[in-house]
Design an enzyme around this catalytic site. Structure first.
Site, mmCIF file in Angstrom:
data_model
loop_
_atom_site.group_PDB
_atom_site.id
_atom_site.type_symbol
_atom_site.label_atom_id
_atom_site.label_comp_id
_atom_site.label_asym_id
_atom_site.label_seq_id
_atom_site.Cartn_x
_atom_site.Cartn_y
_atom_site.Cartn_z
ATOM 1 N N GLY A 1 -1.711 12.808 4.421
ATOM 2 C CA GLY A 1 -1.126 11.963 3.363
ATOM 3 C C GLY A 1 -2.253 11.363 2.539
ATOM 4 O O GLY A 1 -3.358 11.903 2.466
ATOM 5 N N ARG A 2 -1.960 10.197 1.944
ATOM 6 C CA ARG A 2 -2.927 9.599 1.015
ATOM 7 C C ARG A 2 -4.236 9.241 1.707
ATOM 8 O O ARG A 2 -5.316 9.472 1.166
ATOM 9 C CB ARG A 2 -2.330 8.333 0.398
ATOM 10 N N ILE A 3 -4.147 8.632 2.917
ATOM 11 C CA ILE A 3 -5.381 8.201 3.584
ATOM 12 C C ILE A 3 -6.161 9.423 4.078
ATOM 13 O O ILE A 3 -7.386 9.502 3.938
ATOM 14 C CB ILE A 3 -5.071 7.209 4.737
ATOM 15 N N ARG B 1 2.552 17.889 9.150
ATOM 16 C CA ARG B 1 3.925 18.306 9.481
ATOM 17 C C ARG B 1 4.449 19.370 8.524
ATOM 18 O O ARG B 1 5.044 20.345 8.924
ATOM 19 C CB ARG B 1 4.858 17.090 9.392
ATOM 20 N N THR C 1 -7.833 5.660 12.969
ATOM 21 C CA THR C 1 -7.533 4.476 12.151
ATOM 22 C C THR C 1 -6.035 4.450 11.849
ATOM 23 O O THR C 1 -5.598 3.729 10.958
ATOM 24 C CB THR C 1 -8.305 4.519 10.803
ATOM 25 N N ARG D 1 -2.617 4.648 14.293
ATOM 26 C CA ARG D 1 -1.943 3.697 15.175
ATOM 27 C C ARG D 1 -2.394 3.976 16.608
ATOM 28 O O ARG D 1 -2.562 5.139 17.004
ATOM 29 C CB ARG D 1 -0.419 3.846 15.086
ATOM 30 N N GLU E 1 -2.359 -3.498 20.974
ATOM 31 C CA GLU E 1 -3.372 -4.436 20.455
ATOM 32 C C GLU E 1 -2.759 -5.811 20.176
ATOM 33 O O GLU E 1 -1.558 -5.884 19.892
ATOM 34 C CB GLU E 1 -4.031 -3.865 19.177
ATOM 35 N N HIS F 1 -8.998 -3.465 14.121
ATOM 36 C CA HIS F 1 -8.001 -3.106 13.095
ATOM 37 C C HIS F 1 -8.416 -3.609 11.708
ATOM 38 O O HIS F 1 -7.718 -4.418 11.085
ATOM 39 C CB HIS F 1 -6.614 -3.645 13.487
ATOM 40 N N GLY G 1 -9.046 -1.550 9.017
ATOM 41 C CA GLY G 1 -8.862 -0.525 7.981
ATOM 42 C C GLY G 1 -8.678 -1.067 6.570
ATOM 43 O O GLY G 1 -9.400 -0.689 5.650
HETATM 44 C C1 DGY Z 1 -1.178 -0.768 7.686
HETATM 45 O O1 DGY Z 1 -1.052 -1.132 6.521
HETATM 46 O O2 DGY Z 1 -0.297 -0.159 8.267
HETATM 47 C C2 DGY Z 1 -2.478 -1.051 8.361
HETATM 48 O O3 DGY Z 1 -2.519 -0.685 9.658
HETATM 49 C C3 DGY Z 1 -2.884 -2.493 8.166
HETATM 50 O O4 DGY Z 1 -3.362 -2.528 6.887
#
Ligand code: DGY
Length: 323
Positions: free
Chosen positions: A157-159, A180, A240, A242, A271, A289, A291
């Site tokens: 996806g975007r990230i 997917r 990064t 979940r 967490e 966490h 990110g």
């Molecule tokens: C999200 O946005 O889902 C990140 O884990 C926290 O920025």
């Protein structure tokens, strides 16, 4: 006309809180104390909108109410696996998230972890701060070169795509993706990437594997002992996405017995509790966490929630509706 009553569950950037308070009848959480699930459930019965975030677990139990007043859960964050979507759907609630605005910063943290673990930066910093550095020598903390290596990206996806951009155009890495659905050839071409048929196919090809898929039940323990065993013995795993995507017991064993080279984690199962088995692994870099933790991203996330709420209460379709 009375302004909609909205509850913000955590402290947000000041500029966003100010605008929220102007536009809505907003209750802020100035003490930043996380709400219990019962408090979240009560909020859904007395506010028109609840604005939760990643730390707010809203399980099926929380939706066990006769008739919520809240018609929208405007989540602050892109991931929403902490919200039971069946429960929200059962009450016909709208759920929105905050995509796009944190993609670059999250990919930056994934790249940070990748570089740190490959170049043993965590070990080096711990040694230096402990006063144990005895000086330069040819065999000291020798790590792994990153440039030109193969990076597997799970979830494109975007990230995932921002990660590919950094790794390919910045570090000349070869990109293999697993997703997917089929990724269109022009998107793959931007990073000279190829798509693997399956995770089993991707894992053995990579020097680094970076996870960018959603969390939740569907991907729980996607990376388990079997998948870790498919990795090259000197490959690195970066997460990064979940915490629940990785079986942390299996990972701690792989790190401890060095069946993989190392790992970099920004997210953890359950967490902020950290599995004690992970704490003993030297070849692991861990961040709390972080990110999206830049001023720019965190403000943009808040303004994106504001846009979603404004559209919703004006009777327009919120742009980031996920349900
Ligand atoms: C999200 O946005 O889902 C990140 O884990 C926290 O920025």
């Amino acid at each position: 006309m009375a302004k909609p009553k909205v509850l913000v569950t955590r402290r947000w950037p000041a500029a966003v809180e100010a605008q929220l308070s102007e536009a809505f009848d907003a209750v802020l959480n100035t003490g930043d104390k996380p709400l219990s699930e019962d408090e979240l459930r009560d909020a859904m019965t007395s506010f028109d909108a609840v604005l939760p975030t990643v730390t707010d677990k809203i399980s099926a139990r929380a939706f066990d109410i006769a008739k919520p007043q809240a018609r929208i859960l405007a989540n602050y964050g892109v991931g929403y696996s902490h919200i039971d979507m069946h429960g929200a759907a059962g009450h016909g609630m709208t759920v929105t998230n905050t995509p796009d605005v944190l993609s670059e910063c999250t990919a930056d943290i994934a790249m940070t972890l990748l570089l740190m673990v490959a170049r043993r930066a965590g070990e080096g910093e711990r040694e230096l701060r402990a006063g144990e550095w005895t000086g330069w020598r040819p065999t000291h903390l020798v790590g792994t070169k990153v440039s030109g290596k193969t990076l597997g990206i799970v979830g494109f996806g975007r990230i995932g795509q921002e990660m590919a951009r950094r790794a390919h155009h910045g570090f000349g890495m070869k990109i293999v993706v697993q997703n997917r659905s089929r990724v269109s050839p022009d998107v793959l071409a931007r990073y000279n990437a190829t798509q693997a048929d399956s995770l089993e196919d991707l894992m053995p090809q990579c020097d680094f594997v970076s996870l960018h898929c959603p969390g939740g039940a569907a991907n729980r323990h996607l990376i388990n002992t079997r998948m870790l065993n498919l990795m090259k013995p000197d490959a690195f795993l970066i997460n990064t996405a979940r915490g629940e995507v990785i079986d942390e017991l299996a990972l701690s064993r792989a790190l401890w017995f060095e069946t993989i080279g190392g790992a970099g984690l920004d997210v953890f199962d359950g967490e902020p509790r950290i599995n004690p088995d992970l704490l003993d692994c030297e070849n692991l870099v861990m961040l709390p966490h972080l990110g999206s933790a830049t001023r720019e991203a965190r403000e943009a996330m808040g303004f994106r929630v504001l846009d979603n709420l404004t559209d919703f209460f004006a009777g327009r379709e919120p742009r980031d509706r996920v349900m």
